[in-house]
Design a protein around this motif. Structure first.
Motif, PDB file in Angstrom:
ATOM      1  N   VAL A   1      28.554  14.747   7.205  1.00 17.89           N
ATOM      2  CA  VAL A   1      29.812  14.170   7.698  1.00 17.89           C
ATOM      3  C   VAL A   1      29.625  13.592   9.087  1.00 17.89           C
ATOM      4  O   VAL A   1      30.096  12.485   9.399  1.00 17.89           O
ATOM      5  CB  VAL A   1      30.917  15.252   7.697  1.00 17.89           C
ATOM      6  N   LEU A   2      28.918  14.308   9.950  1.00 23.12           N
ATOM      7  CA  LEU A   2      28.747  13.860  11.330  1.00 23.12           C
ATOM      8  C   LEU A   2      27.903  12.598  11.414  1.00 23.12           C
ATOM      9  O   LEU A   2      28.149  11.724  12.257  1.00 23.12           O
ATOM     10  CB  LEU A   2      28.117  14.983  12.156  1.00 23.12           C
ATOM     11  N   ILE A   3      26.906  12.466  10.543  1.00 20.25           N
ATOM     12  CA  ILE A   3      26.099  11.244  10.525  1.00 20.25           C
ATOM     13  C   ILE A   3      26.966  10.026  10.206  1.00 20.25           C
ATOM     14  O   ILE A   3      26.856   8.976  10.847  1.00 20.25           O
ATOM     15  CB  ILE A   3      24.949  11.386   9.495  1.00 20.25           C
ATOM     16  N   GLY A   4      27.835  10.170   9.214  1.00 17.95           N
ATOM     17  CA  GLY A   4      28.724   9.061   8.879  1.00 17.95           C
ATOM     18  C   GLY A   4      29.669   8.699  10.000  1.00 17.95           C
ATOM     19  O   GLY A   4      29.931   7.519  10.260  1.00 17.95           O
ATOM     20  N   ILE A   5      30.191   9.692  10.705  1.00 14.37           N
ATOM     21  CA  ILE A   5      31.106   9.429  11.816  1.00 14.37           C
ATOM     22  C   ILE A   5      30.389   8.702  12.946  1.00 14.37           C
ATOM     23  O   ILE A   5      30.902   7.716  13.506  1.00 14.37           O
ATOM     24  CB  ILE A   5      31.729  10.748  12.305  1.00 14.37           C
ATOM     25  N   LEU A   6      29.201   9.174  13.299  1.00 12.86           N
ATOM     26  CA  LEU A   6      28.454   8.554  14.402  1.00 12.86           C
ATOM     27  C   LEU A   6      28.044   7.127  14.047  1.00 12.86           C
ATOM     28  O   LEU A   6      28.068   6.237  14.910  1.00 12.86           O
ATOM     29  CB  LEU A   6      27.220   9.401  14.720  1.00 12.86           C
ATOM     30  N   LEU A   7      27.670   6.896  12.800  1.00 14.39           N
ATOM     31  CA  LEU A   7      27.322   5.534  12.388  1.00 14.39           C
ATOM     32  C   LEU A   7      28.521   4.604  12.498  1.00 14.39           C
ATOM     33  O   LEU A   7      28.400   3.472  12.990  1.00 14.39           O
ATOM     34  CB  LEU A   7      26.784   5.557  10.961  1.00 14.39           C
ATOM     35  N   ARG A   8      29.669   5.052  12.062  1.00  9.10           N
ATOM     36  CA  ARG A   8      30.872   4.226  12.140  1.00  9.10           C
ATOM     37  C   ARG A   8      31.241   3.929  13.603  1.00  9.10           C
ATOM     38  O   ARG A   8      31.684   2.823  13.921  1.00  9.10           O
ATOM     39  CB  ARG A   8      32.034   4.929  11.437  1.00  9.10           C
ATOM     40  N   TYR A   9      31.044   4.904  14.464  1.00  2.00           N
ATOM     41  CA  TYR A   9      31.357   4.678  15.875  1.00  2.00           C
ATOM     42  C   TYR A   9      30.436   3.612  16.475  1.00  2.00           C
ATOM     43  O   TYR A   9      30.900   2.702  17.194  1.00  2.00           O
ATOM     44  CB  TYR A   9      31.226   5.980  16.658  1.00  2.00           C
ATOM     45  N   VAL A  10      29.138   3.704  16.200  1.00  3.85           N
ATOM     46  CA  VAL A  10      28.195   2.743  16.776  1.00  3.85           C
ATOM     47  C   VAL A  10      28.493   1.334  16.280  1.00  3.85           C
ATOM     48  O   VAL A  10      28.456   0.365  17.051  1.00  3.85           O
ATOM     49  CB  VAL A  10      26.750   3.161  16.435  1.00  3.85           C
ATOM     50  N   VAL A  11      28.809   1.187  14.997  1.00  5.96           N
ATOM     51  CA  VAL A  11      29.114  -0.141  14.462  1.00  5.96           C
ATOM     52  C   VAL A  11      30.398  -0.679  15.087  1.00  5.96           C
ATOM     53  O   VAL A  11      30.482  -1.857  15.457  1.00  5.96           O
ATOM     54  CB  VAL A  11      29.219  -0.081  12.930  1.00  5.96           C
ATOM     55  N   ALA A  12      31.414   0.162  15.199  1.00  7.26           N
ATOM     56  CA  ALA A  12      32.680  -0.288  15.790  1.00  7.26           C
ATOM     57  C   ALA A  12      32.534  -0.591  17.273  1.00  7.26           C
ATOM     58  O   ALA A  12      33.227  -1.463  17.798  1.00  7.26           O
ATOM     59  CB  ALA A  12      33.765   0.766  15.565  1.00  7.26           C
ATOM     60  N   ARG A  13      31.644   0.126  17.948  1.00  8.62           N
ATOM     61  CA  ARG A  13      31.504  -0.071  19.390  1.00  8.62           C
ATOM     62  C   ARG A  13      30.531  -1.180  19.747  1.00  8.62           C
ATOM     63  O   ARG A  13      30.808  -2.022  20.605  1.00  8.62           O
ATOM     64  CB  ARG A  13      31.041   1.256  20.034  1.00  8.62           C
ATOM     65  N   HIS A  14      29.370  -1.226  19.065  1.00  4.98           N
ATOM     66  CA  HIS A  14      28.316  -2.164  19.457  1.00  4.98           C
ATOM     67  C   HIS A  14      27.998  -3.203  18.386  1.00  4.98           C
ATOM     68  O   HIS A  14      27.345  -4.193  18.705  1.00  4.98           O
ATOM     69  CB  HIS A  14      27.030  -1.396  19.798  1.00  4.98           C
ATOM     70  N   GLY A  15      28.392  -2.993  17.145  1.00  5.48           N
ATOM     71  CA  GLY A  15      28.060  -3.923  16.080  1.00  5.48           C
ATOM     72  C   GLY A  15      26.755  -3.563  15.398  1.00  5.48           C
ATOM     73  O   GLY A  15      26.159  -2.514  15.630  1.00  5.48           O
ATOM     74  N   LEU A  16      26.282  -4.454  14.520  1.00  4.83           N
ATOM     75  CA  LEU A  16      25.044  -4.245  13.779  1.00  4.83           C
ATOM     76  C   LEU A  16      23.856  -4.774  14.583  1.00  4.83           C
ATOM     77  O   LEU A  16      23.959  -5.815  15.227  1.00  4.83           O
ATOM     78  CB  LEU A  16      25.111  -4.949  12.424  1.00  4.83           C
ATOM     79  N   PRO A  17      22.712  -4.096  14.543  1.00  2.00           N
ATOM     80  CA  PRO A  17      21.535  -4.589  15.276  1.00  2.00           C
ATOM     81  C   PRO A  17      21.007  -5.885  14.666  1.00  2.00           C
ATOM     82  O   PRO A  17      20.892  -6.014  13.451  1.00  2.00           O
ATOM     83  CB  PRO A  17      20.516  -3.454  15.125  1.00  2.00           C
ATOM     84  N   ARG A  18      20.675  -6.823  15.527  1.00  2.00           N
ATOM     85  CA  ARG A  18      20.168  -8.104  15.038  1.00  2.00           C
ATOM     86  C   ARG A  18      18.738  -8.004  14.531  1.00  2.00           C
ATOM     87  O   ARG A  18      18.276  -8.890  13.833  1.00  2.00           O
ATOM     88  CB  ARG A  18      20.255  -9.160  16.137  1.00  2.00           C
ATOM     89  N   GLU A  19      18.022  -6.909  14.865  1.00  2.00           N
ATOM     90  CA  GLU A  19      16.664  -6.742  14.348  1.00  2.00           C
ATOM     91  C   GLU A  19      16.636  -6.080  12.976  1.00  2.00           C
ATOM     92  O   GLU A  19      15.573  -5.956  12.369  1.00  2.00           O
ATOM     93  CB  GLU A  19      15.819  -5.891  15.313  1.00  2.00           C
ATOM     94  N   SER A  20      17.787  -5.648  12.466  1.00  2.00           N
ATOM     95  CA  SER A  20      17.816  -4.912  11.204  1.00  2.00           C
ATOM     96  C   SER A  20      17.675  -5.851  10.022  1.00  2.00           C
ATOM     97  O   SER A  20      17.751  -7.077  10.146  1.00  2.00           O
ATOM     98  CB  SER A  20      19.119  -4.112  11.083  1.00  2.00           C
ATOM     99  N   ILE A  21      17.506  -5.265   8.859  1.00  2.00           N
ATOM    100  CA  ILE A  21      17.356  -6.046   7.637  1.00  2.00           C
ATOM    101  C   ILE A  21      18.626  -6.831   7.327  1.00  2.00           C
ATOM    102  O   ILE A  21      18.584  -7.904   6.726  1.00  2.00           O
ATOM    103  CB  ILE A  21      16.988  -5.105   6.459  1.00  2.00           C
ATOM    104  N   LEU A  22      19.779  -6.330   7.769  1.00  3.04           N
ATOM    105  CA  LEU A  22      21.044  -6.998   7.471  1.00  3.04           C
ATOM    106  C   LEU A  22      21.224  -8.275   8.270  1.00  3.04           C
ATOM    107  O   LEU A  22      21.975  -9.159   7.863  1.00  3.04           O
ATOM    108  CB  LEU A  22      22.213  -6.047   7.749  1.00  3.04           C
ATOM    109  N   PHE A  23      20.562  -8.385   9.419  1.00  2.10           N
ATOM    110  CA  PHE A  23      20.712  -9.578  10.246  1.00  2.10           C
ATOM    111  C   PHE A  23      19.550 -10.540  10.107  1.00  2.10           C
ATOM    112  O   PHE A  23      19.663 -11.703  10.460  1.00  2.10           O
ATOM    113  CB  PHE A  23      20.842  -9.172  11.722  1.00  2.10           C
TER     114      PHE A  23
END
Length: 1137
Positions: free
Chosen positions: A234-256
């Motif tokens: 549960v905590l992993i999901g919460i922290l991931l959602r916070y980082v995306v909402a605060r900083h966005g997706l990393p441009r070096e990732s596969i999604l970008f």
């Protein structure tokens, strides 16, 4: 056996079972009807009570109903034995819902145990209270959770976190804000056990309130490896959602990467990736991967509604992925800390934890480092079958988006004989996705063994995987075709009229794979098409025959040999048309039409003759679908099959048939376009979620928040609030952790000191419905003014001389009009008017008391719908709670019922009764007599039957008054509406705001009564108020004269309170400050008394904030009745918010 000893096999078996039971608790499961249980529960010895409770719990485990012992068990809740107390709590948790009245008897013991020195007892008491799902004790449970959230024991705080979801399910609307504040405190805890439980409570109560994590984000990341396994998920999901909402997706990732490098591979992708791409040589595959990663990034952040509104793939801007919303995973500290804290979890013993951590790295890790998730995921393939299936579902998505990730490990996806059919299908699809030119030979060797498997579904899935490999790797297409054609010949000999079993038979799947390969390059596969056409006589499977016929018609002009054999093939198809299956007949009709449209040369007339013959056969076919299709085709092709055309061989070019020819060419003349190897319109969900397994949005699924939607302002504002709460909590905890002086709620504690000075030194006089004679006389003096300014100080706080001079002041008459804040300032600072006042008056704080004169006329109680006309033959029934006093008894609450006929016919014999009533005059008389004699139970709602409406004409409305005594019950009251002999069950929902009546009092009496109800009789909560903003905007747009902002705020608050509760407006304190938009210090006081026992109840509203923005309102209730006061407080906060 052993007859000389007098023993038998049965007796020895019983003896051995008795021996094995020695020293165990097996005897507890014997004889559920034992009469010794009840006496043992009332024994003086704890050992006997404990033994009896163990037997009851054993019977519960077996499914027996032992609720008849509830009264005896409840008596032992006050036992001093920890073992007895624990067993009693377990029993109460199981039967509290079935015996709520008896369970309430133990509430006092639970509250007492909350202050026990033993933390285990405190935790057990809290668990028991939270497990009793009764609305009436929800306020007490909220107080207990708030208290235990600050307990020095880690176990007690963890139990408090686990109790929050249960309490939220019970009263989710009223307690949401308070529970959010408690969750915030628990998230700040230093114990990993408490943090894991708090994370689960966060997901239940406020999953989108990510601003709560801003202050504790880094500490939560550091605590993550020490949290229990299920809390880590549960905590992993919460922290991931916070980082995306605060900083966005990393441009070096596969999604970008697909956005920044479309069509080319980055040099930083790693050696394995570059080698595999070079090895495959599939340029189109890279474009497909780019589209797929774009689709992944869109699906991860869009909800179901957005997905349904989107049609196909659009541009990046249309998907909402702005490059400005991306961050750098190398330079961003929060992203780096999150990745570091989740890296050890990739090797966790829990498969779900590994999958959750892999999902974080898949979304946030740079492309060159994403391979760190491969080996942990492959290791999970050695676990159970269920875990293996879940992992493969996620690996399938990873492999589609980045095939090079798993390409070197293709052998780990080879199929085992113990794998289920679902796992086999997933492995085959993954193998076909990650296959390269260097590994395809080994994969084909495996496929050859799979084809020999007796499971025909598995063989068909293997053939489909071979076709996918041929499409991804064009160099292997010829090899695949040779094997598939050989398999087709073999199956056509062994599967005579083989029908499909499940998905498809092997032969049909083989033809389907061949068709997909032919689509890649039809011109180079002319011989394959000819070979398939020649095999029509031997292939009897309808699906396979239909696909071969489609191939012949689609590619009828390819090469030089196919046009020559068309006449023979068409004659054969026309000859066996009547014996074909339905799908084969459809393809025969389409193929003949395609051949006629593109026919050239001498055989055109033959093709048209065959078309006419086939259409005549289809015209009289037993299937209506074939007949209708034949008629449509004959009408569209009338120019081609007319007698003149058949004789002369010419084409019809009349203007009337031009539209028909154009339509036919569009339907049958368009060639199929080459599509990607895999459907790109798939729907993807977050890795590790249930939705990714079931392939649809499961209940509770939430996508990632929109990137960069959490601003610094939200984090900073919330941090200030948290620091204030923590400061106040620290003071209370150090003084007394378990005393009665602990604050009841978390909100509003900071506002009370600043607002209390207004209530102690200044007074306000106001009335809501002219019930107070003093205020009513003042209203009559001047009906034109909306605000009346009274003395700034109470008479008991002013010198006697000054009090006598106030009535004769020359400027008192000038202050009876509407005065704005600026006018009040000028009046307070005017030297000439204040020359007669002593220096003590100049030290008075800048606040004034006003009277809202016309507020009573604007109060409109809320109307609720009791019966909708759509389900009651046109009868509409509405109700509202009236402030009138009952003529029968002051304990009864008057409810005005409005009956309206929306139909076109009269309605007769309309009445409203209790659900248990017999609807007869005798029952109505008995009910009234019972109420007058007060002989009915005191805890059951009482309904006084209303008079029957004999007739209600169309469009007519009639009002009746229903008198009810609710006994403080907040659950819906079940009633029955009778109309024209039909019964309509309805539910009347009580409103605790009308369980009271106005209590007129002066400000001095209010202050005196409030001072008596401090401590445990005072309850405070905070909320936000926004109703005044709409009124201010309306006044600004439609009025030339701007209305006073403070007056609008005061009126909005007063109207909201008086329209939703039966209260008396005591006073309104209006602040006078330099800032014209600052409403801080505004205070409204209301008084009432409970109908059932005439206990006074005081409500105070303290306002903070600007008039033009949303206001923070601190609601304080002072009442001796604890449960009633807390429920009333929750109700006030609910309608103010």
């Amino acid at each position: 056996m052993f007859p000389q000893f007098g023993a038998t096999a049965e007796s020895l078996s019983k003896a051995s079972s008795l021996v094995f039971r020695i020293g165990t608790d097996a005897h507890l499961y014997d004889d559920p009807d034992d009469v010794n249980i009840a006496p043992s529960l009332e024994s003086r010895y704890d050992s006997e009570i404990c033994e009896a409770l163990k037997r009851l719990l054993a019977f519960i485990a077996q499914g027996f109903d032992v609720s008849r012992f509830f009264p005896q068990v409840v008596k032992n809740v006050a036992s001093q034995s920890l073992e007895v107390k624990k067993l009693v709590y377990l029993y109460l948790l199981h039967y509290a819902d079935k015996r709520p009245n008896e369970a309430l008897l133990s509430i006092n013991c639970f509250q007492k145990d909350l202050s026990d020195p033993n933390p285990l007892v405190r935790a057990w008491a809290l668990r028991a209270m939270a497990g009793i799902r009764l609305h009436v004790i929800a306020p007490i449970v909220l107080m207990a959770v708030s208290k235990c959230a600050r307990d020095p024991s880690v176990y007690v705080r963890k139990c408090a976190a686990n109790a929050i979801p249960k309490l939220y399910d019970l009263h989710q609307e009223e307690n949401a804000s308070t529970l959010e504040e408690i969750v915030n405190i628990l998230l700040s805890d230093q114990s990993p056990g408490v943090v894991g439980a708090a994370a689960a409570a966060f997901i239940c109560v406020c999953p989108n309130k990510l601003s709560l994590l801003g202050r504790n984000f880094r500490r939560l990341c550091e605590t993550l490896p020490d949290v229990e396994e299920w809390g880590q998920i549960v905590l992993i999901g919460i922290l991931l959602r916070y980082v995306v909402a605060r900083h966005g997706l990393p441009r070096e990732s596969i999604l970008f990467s697909s956005h920044s490098t479309r069509g080319s591979c980055s040099e930083e992708d790693g050696v394995d990736h570059a080698a595999s791409e070079k090895d495959s040589g599939n340029v189109g595959g890279m474009a497909y991967e780019s589209e797929l990663t774009t689709l992944l990034s869109r699906c991860y952040i869009e909800g179901p509604d957005e997905y349904l509104s989107r049609s196909g793939l659009t541009s990046m801007d249309a998907s909402g992925l702005d490059p400005a919303n991306f961050t750098s995973s190398k330079n961003n500290e929060d992203v780096r800390i999150l990745l570091q804290s989740t890296s050890p979890l990739l090797w966790s013993h829990n498969s779900a934890v590994v999958l959750a951590a892999a999902g974080v790295h898949w979304i946030m890790t740079p492309r060159e480092d994403v391979n760190r998730i491969v080996k942990p995921l492959l290791f999970l393939l050695r676990s159970s079958s269920a875990s293996k299936y879940v992992v493969l579902c996620n690996v399938q998505v990873f492999a589609k988006a980045m095939p090079s990730l798993f390409a070197p490990h293709f052998e780990d996806f080879f199929i085992s004989s113990s794998d289920s059919h679902q796992i086999k299908s997933l492995k085959l699809e993954i193998l076909s996705t990650i296959a390269t030119d260097s590994s395809i030979s080994l994969i084909f060797q495996e496929f050859k063994d799979y084809i020999k498997d007796p499971d025909r579904k598995f063989v068909a899935a293997t053939i489909a995987a071979i076709g996918l490999c041929a499409q991804r790797l064009p160099m292997t297409a010829n090899t695949c075709l040779e094997g598939l054609l050989a398999l087709t010949r073999q199956e056509s000999l062994t599967s005579d009229l083989c029908l499909m079993d499940g998905e498809a038979c092997v032969l049909a799947q083989a033809i389907m794979s061949i068709k997909a390969i032919i689509k890649q390059d039809p011109a180079s596969h002319e011989k394959v098409i000819i070979q398939l056409a020649r095999s029509l006589d031997s292939i009897k499977v309808p699906a396979a025959r239909a696909m071969i016929i489609w191939i012949v018609g689609e590619y009828n002009s390819v090469g030089q040999i196919i046009p020559r054999i068309l006449s023979t093939v068409l004659k054969y198809l026309a000859w066996c048309f009547t014996t074909e299956a339905l799908e084969t007949k459809h393809q025969i009709l389409s193929t003949v039409v395609k051949v006629v449209l593109f026919a050239q040369g001498e055989e055109t007339g033959t093709f048209k003759t065959i078309l006419t013959y086939v259409l005549e056969l289809a015209k009289y076919d037993p299937n209506y679908d074939i007949r209708d299709r034949a008629r449509v085709l004959k009408k569209l092709l009338s120019c081609y099959i007319s007698s003149q055309v058949l004789e002369k061989g010419t084409t019809c070019h009349s203007h009337d048939t031009y539209s028909q020819n154009l339509l036919v060419e569009h339907i049958f003349g368009g060639k199929t376009k080459l599509t990607s190897s895999t459907p790109i319109n798939d729907r993807f969900y977050l890795p590790g979620s249930l939705s990714q397994i079931v392939l649809h949005a499961a209940p509770g699924y939430e996508p990632l928040p929109k990137p960069c939607t959490l601003l610094y302002d939200d984090l900073g504002q919330h941090t200030d609030i948290v620091q204030g709460i923590k400061g106040s909590d620290k003071g209370t905890t150090n003084n007394d952790s378990f005393g009665m002086n602990d604050p009841d709620t978390l909100s509003g504690s900071l506002d009370e000191e600043s607002a209390s000075s207004y209530g102690s030194q200044y007074s306000i006089t106001s009335s809501d419905k002219s019930e107070d004679s003093g205020s009513a006389s003042e209203v009559d003096d001047n009906n034109d003014s909306l605000i009346q300014l009274s003395d700034a100080c109470s008479s008991h706080n002013k010198p006697s001389g000054i009090a006598e001079e106030d009535d004769s002041m020359p400027f008192s008459d000038e202050l009876r009009g509407l005065m704005s804040k600026r006018a009040l300032e000028s009046w307070l600072n005017e030297p000439s008017g204040l020359s007669q006042v002593s220096s003590s008056i100049q030290k008075v704080p800048s606040n004034a008391r006003i009277s809202l004169r016309d507020i009573a006329d604007r109060v409109k109680p809320k109307i609720y719908t009791l019966l909708d006309p759509a389900i009651s033959s046109g009868l509409r029934v509405d109700y509202l709670f009236s402030s009138e006093v009952s003529t029968i008894s002051q304990l009864l609450l008057c409810v005005e019922i409005f009956f309206e006929n929306h139909s076109t016919e009269p309605l007769e014999n309309i009445s409203l009764t209790d659900e248990e009533s017999n609807q007869s005059p005798e029952s109505a008389n008995q009910a009234s007599e019972k109420h007058e004699s007060s002989s009915m139970p005191s805890d059951v709602p009482t309904v006084i039957p209303m008079e029957e409406i004999t007739s209600l004409q169309p469009g007519q409305m009639e009002k009746k008054v229903l008198q009810v005594r609710f006994h403080h019950h907040l659950l819906p009251l079940k009633l029955v509406i009778w109309c024209c002999g039909k019964k309509h069950p309805v539910k009347l929902r009580p409103d605790i705001g009308y369980f009271v009546k106005p209590l007129p009092m002066e400000i001095e009496a209010f202050t005196c009564e409030e001072s008596k109800l401090r401590g445990m009789f005072e309850y405070t909560r905070g909320c936000t108020f926004v109703d005044h903003i709409e009124e201010l905007n309306h006044e600004k747009d439609h009025s030339a004269l701007t209305k006073d902002r403070f007056l609008v705020v005061c009126q909005s608050l007063a109207l909201k309170m008086l329209s939703n509760a039966n209260l008396f407006l005591v006073s309104v304190d209006m602040p006078v400050a330099v800032n014209l938009d600052d409403a801080s210090g505004l205070c409204l006081r209301f008084s009432c008394e409970i109908l059932s026992n005439s206990v006074p109840c005081l409500i105070t509203l303290n306002v903070k904030g600007k008039c033009s923005e949303q206001l923070n309102v601190s609601v304080k209730v002072n009442c001796e009745e604890t449960i009633f006061g807390l429920n009333l407080l929750n109700r006030v906060v609910a309608f103010l918010s």
